[in-house]
Design a protein around this motif. Structure first.
Motif, short mmCIF file in Angstrom:
data_model
loop_
_atom_site.label_atom_id
_atom_site.label_comp_id
_atom_site.label_asym_id
_atom_site.label_seq_id
_atom_site.Cartn_x
_atom_site.Cartn_y
_atom_site.Cartn_z
N ILE A 194 -60.89 -11.18 -7.34
CA ILE A 194 -59.57 -10.67 -6.93
C ILE A 194 -59.74 -9.45 -6.02
CG2 ILE A 194 -57.46 -9.56 -7.79
CD1 ILE A 194 -57.81 -11.47 -10.27
N GLY A 195 -60.68 -8.58 -6.38
CA GLY A 195 -60.95 -7.41 -5.55
C GLY A 195 -61.35 -7.83 -4.14
N ARG A 196 -62.22 -8.82 -4.07
CA ARG A 196 -62.71 -9.28 -2.76
C ARG A 196 -61.58 -9.90 -1.94
NH1 ARG A 196 -63.97 -14.26 -1.57
NH2 ARG A 196 -64.51 -14.96 -3.66
N VAL A 197 -60.79 -10.77 -2.58
CA VAL A 197 -59.71 -11.43 -1.82
C VAL A 197 -58.67 -10.41 -1.35
CG1 VAL A 197 -57.91 -13.21 -1.88
CG2 VAL A 197 -60.11 -13.63 -3.00
N PHE A 198 -58.37 -9.43 -2.20
CA PHE A 198 -57.44 -8.37 -1.78
C PHE A 198 -57.92 -7.73 -0.48
CE2 PHE A 198 -54.95 -7.74 -5.76
CZ PHE A 198 -53.74 -7.56 -5.14
N VAL A 199 -59.18 -7.36 -0.50
CA VAL A 199 -59.74 -6.68 0.67
C VAL A 199 -59.67 -7.59 1.89
CG1 VAL A 199 -61.88 -5.78 1.66
CG2 VAL A 199 -61.19 -5.12 -0.65
N GLU A 200 -60.01 -8.86 1.72
CA GLU A 200 -59.99 -9.79 2.86
C GLU A 200 -58.59 -9.94 3.44
OE1 GLU A 200 -63.67 -12.55 1.19
OE2 GLU A 200 -61.66 -13.43 1.34
N VAL A 201 -57.62 -10.13 2.54
CA VAL A 201 -56.25 -10.32 3.01
C VAL A 201 -55.74 -9.04 3.69
CG1 VAL A 201 -53.86 -10.74 2.28
CG2 VAL A 201 -55.73 -12.04 1.24
#
Ligand code: XMP
Length: 512
Positions: free
Chosen positions: A299-306
């Motif tokens: 979730i942390g990674r996807v947040f950053v990507e988005v």
């Protein structure tokens, strides 16, 4: 700037933030700085005085933090607390003895002779100790001001140079005259007037944000929580529509949360919020994932990507505003003390690695309840300010096992029933946090004439002051019965509701 500031230099004590806060309670502006701060930086900040915090080290430890020795010679009043005092003694050539055992708890203090620090305070008082090293001899020019049950030198001073040290902690409530002593230092020694207010904080922050940002544009991640909301309104007040707020809907939010946030900001503060529906990306990334720490990392990674993808679409944004509080800050620096990582906390709007945006963090000096007071001054709704905390990874850590859209929907409905009943019964404010959890098991039930084999929902409600320890809330049985009946009747796919009666420790507040 004519503002009166006290700088609190942090040597890693669990009480450092509390010192800064006590100073603010005495209506003097204070700022925390890491102990690596140099004399030049302190001189530039033009404080009225300096407080050196306690810390977990012995001055004899390898790599024990030191103060830039030039700071003692700046002509500013200094108050060393615990480790701060020992360090002062050590660096100014007194004698400090390493003791094998740390000493914790209450002690009796006996004041000897008159001093500005103890002016007007009783000769004998209760104080709270927590130290390892002991001071055998005060440095040259210093005088012993008090002794305690276990130390001959529990307070010292070189009043001509305005250097003071105390072995005990004036910032904790167990030290009965701690507040009076701090007031003596701030007003009596440093000459502060004690006229600082939260409204001054707003004016100062607005000016500081304008100075930092200039004509630039700022983006901010809005989570719907208290910190990011207060931050956004404050930054909005400083630079208006040069702030763009991104609100990422991960699909892991509570019922109606996304709409409410967008609406509230638009309507009340005229701050345009750009909603981004990223549900599909989050659900894809979480497919087949059941491990709690894996969920958090993904979730942390996807947040950053988005966030990064959206941010790069905004023309000319040079700054990223974050609602970081001091406790968040200290967790990400080298000075976190011995606390082990129990859960990887992830907060929305973390700075994506490699992003070139400069940070704007206007709340970095504040405590949570101070942020609420600030929000109130800024006109944020009480319902938002008093909202229970919600974890960055959202419902994903409340859905045990795999996270799917359907399971999110189911949990949202159950949670909404629980929360609205709490509000209706006037119990919402009585608990620090309450929520529903969806378990990864099914149980047998009977509804009408049919056997059912459906999901179990657990209800969790806790009381706590600091979220470090917590007790389960003794909610009335009739109330729980009503919530249970509503959930089973209204949420298709649930046939059993249980109530969590575990404290923290040994459990945690969240289930994952
Ligand atoms: P625990 O479960 O560790 O929770 O007892 C303590 C408090 O922290 C919240 N929490 C989180 N907050 N990201 C957050 O921003 C996280 O990953 C996270 N995990 C727990 C929890 O809701 C409680 O208020």
């Amino acid at each position: 700037m004519s503002r009166e500031t006290i700088l609190v230099v942090d040597f890693g004590s669990q009480y450092s933030q509390l010192i800064a806060r006590r100073v603010r309670e005495l209506q003097v502006h204070s700022e925390l700085l890491p102990c690596t701060v140099g004399a030049a930086q302190i001189r530039a900040a033009r404080p009225r005085g300096i407080i050196l915090s306690g810390g977990p080290d012995s001055v004899y430890d390898d790599g024990a933090p030191r103060l830039d020795p030039e700071i003692y010679g700046l002509g500013l009043p200094v108050l060393g607390i615990c480790y701060g005092m020992q360090l002062m003694a050590h660096q100014l050539r007194g004698r400090v003895e390493r003791s094998a055992r740390r000493e914790y708890g209450p002690s009796n203090l006996e004041v000897r002779g008159a001093s500005k620090l103890f002016a007007g305070l009783p000769e004998r008082q209760r104080v709270w100790m927590s130290h390892g090293d002991a001071i055998l001899e005060a440095p040259g020019g210093f005088r012993v001001l008090a002794r305690s049950t276990n130390s001959e030198c529990a307070a010292f001073a070189d009043e001509a140079r305005r250097l003071y040290g105390i072995q005990f902690h004036p910032e904790v409530v167990h030290t009965t005259h701690g507040r009076d002593l701090l007031r003596n230092f701030l007003i009596g020694v440093c000459g502060c007037s004690g006229s600082w207010k939260m409204s001054s904080f707003i004016d100062e922050s607005v000016a500081a944000i304008r100075a930092r940002v200039g004509e630039g544009r700022v983006i901010a991640g809005l989570s719907g929580g208290v910190d990011s909301s207060v931050m956004a309104v404050l930054v909005g007040r400083a630079i208006g529509d040069r702030l763009t707020c991104l609100f990422i809907d991960s699909g892991l939010l509570r019922q109606r949360e996304a709409d409410e946030v967008v609406e509230a900001f638009d309507r009340k503060f005229h701050l345009p919020v750009r909603p981004i529906d990223a549900t599909a990306r989050f659900m894809d990334a979480l497919r087949d994932v059941t491990d709690p720490e894996d969920k958090r990392r993904i979730i942390g990674r996807v947040f950053v990507e988005v966030f990064e993808a959206e941010a790069s679409r905004l023309e000319g944004a040079g700054f990223l505003a974050q609602g970081t509080l001091y406790p968040d800050l200290i967790e990400s620096t080298a000075f976190k003390g011995p606390s082990a990582v129990i859960k990887t906390h992830h907060n929305v709007g973390g700075l994506p690695a490699g992003m070139t945006l400069k940070l704007v963090e206007p709340l970095r000096e504040l405590f949570k309840d101070e942020v609420r007071r600030l929000g109130r001054e800024l006109g944020l709704d009480e319902s938002l300010l008093m909202r229970h905390p919600f974890p960055g990874p959202g419902l994903a850590v409340r859905i045990l096992g795999e996270v799917t859209r359907e399971r999110c929907d189911l949990l949202r409905r159950a949670d909404d029933i629980f929360i609205s009943e709490l509000r209706a019964a006037g119990l919402y404010g009585e608990v620090a946090q309450a929520f529903a959890v969806l378990l990864p098991i099914k149980t047998v039930g009977v509804m009408g004439d049919y056997r059912t084999y459906e999901n179990v929902v657990a209800l969790r409600a806790v009381t706590t002051d600091d979220f470090m320890t917590a007790d389960w809330a003794r909610l009335p049985a009739d109330f729980l019965a009503k919530v249970s009946a509503r959930i089973v009747n209204e949420v298709r796919g649930v046939n059993r509701v249980v109530y969590d009666i575990s404290s923290k420790p040994p459990s945690t507040i969240e289930w994952e």
